[in-house]
Write a protein that holds these residues in place. Sequence first.
Motif, short mmCIF file in Angstrom:
data_model
loop_
_atom_site.label_atom_id
_atom_site.label_comp_id
_atom_site.label_asym_id
_atom_site.label_seq_id
_atom_site.Cartn_x
_atom_site.Cartn_y
_atom_site.Cartn_z
N GLN A 1 0.83 -1.20 0.00
CA GLN A 1 0.00 0.00 0.00
C GLN A 1 0.86 1.25 0.00
N LEU A 2 1.95 1.25 0.75
CA LEU A 2 2.84 2.40 0.77
C LEU A 2 3.45 2.65 -0.61
N ARG A 3 3.82 1.59 -1.31
CA ARG A 3 4.34 1.76 -2.68
C ARG A 3 3.30 2.40 -3.58
N LYS A 4 2.06 1.93 -3.47
CA LYS A 4 0.98 2.50 -4.28
C LYS A 4 0.76 3.97 -3.93
N MET B 1 3.60 16.90 -2.48
CA MET B 1 3.41 15.52 -2.94
C MET B 1 4.76 14.81 -3.14
N LYS B 2 5.73 15.55 -3.66
CA LYS B 2 7.07 14.96 -3.84
C LYS B 2 7.69 14.62 -2.49
N ALA B 3 7.50 15.50 -1.50
CA ALA B 3 8.04 15.25 -0.16
C ALA B 3 7.34 14.05 0.47
N ALA B 4 6.03 13.93 0.26
CA ALA B 4 5.29 12.78 0.81
C ALA B 4 5.79 11.48 0.18
N ALA B 5 5.96 11.49 -1.13
CA ALA B 5 6.45 10.29 -1.83
C ALA B 5 7.85 9.91 -1.34
N ALA B 6 8.70 10.91 -1.16
CA ALA B 6 10.06 10.64 -0.69
C ALA B 6 10.04 10.07 0.73
N GLY B 7 9.17 10.60 1.56
CA GLY B 7 9.05 10.09 2.94
C GLY B 7 8.60 8.64 2.98
N VAL B 8 7.64 8.32 2.14
CA VAL B 8 7.17 6.92 2.07
C VAL B 8 8.28 6.02 1.61
N ARG B 9 9.00 6.43 0.59
CA ARG B 9 10.07 5.59 0.05
C ARG B 9 11.23 5.40 1.03
N ARG B 10 11.45 6.39 1.91
CA ARG B 10 12.49 6.22 2.93
C ARG B 10 12.12 5.09 3.89
N VAL B 11 10.83 4.95 4.18
CA VAL B 11 10.36 3.90 5.08
C VAL B 11 10.52 2.52 4.43
N LEU B 12 10.34 2.48 3.13
CA LEU B 12 10.44 1.20 2.43
C LEU B 12 11.89 0.84 2.26
#
Length: 92
Positions: free
Chosen positions: A36-39, A81-92
Motif C-alpha cells: 500500500q505504501l508503494r501505491k 506531494m514529492k516530499a510525501a512520496a520521498a518520505g514513504v520511500r524512505r520507510v520502504l
Amino acid sequence: MDDDELVKQKEQIAKLRGASNAMTSALKRIEALENQLRKDADLFDEMARAFGDGLHVTSYRQLPHADHSGERRMVNFSDLMKAAAAGVRRVL
C-alpha cells in the motif's frame, strides 16, 4: 519419558505453532502495508506531475528546503506531494 513430560512437550509444541501462526500473520500484514505504501508513493508522484507548479496551498508542513519557522505559508502542492512520496520511500 513419563506422562508429565509428554504433556509439557505437547504444550510447548502448541505454543510454537501459535507463535509461528502469529508471525506468519504479522508478515502478511507487513507485506500488505508495504504494498500500500508503494501505491501511495506512486500516487503522490502522479499527483505532483498532474498539478505541476501552478497550484499552491497554505500549510504548516515543513518541506526539506523550508526555513522551519512553523508558520502557516503558501507552498507548492507539487512539492508537498514529492516530499510525501520521498518520505514513504524512505520507510520502504
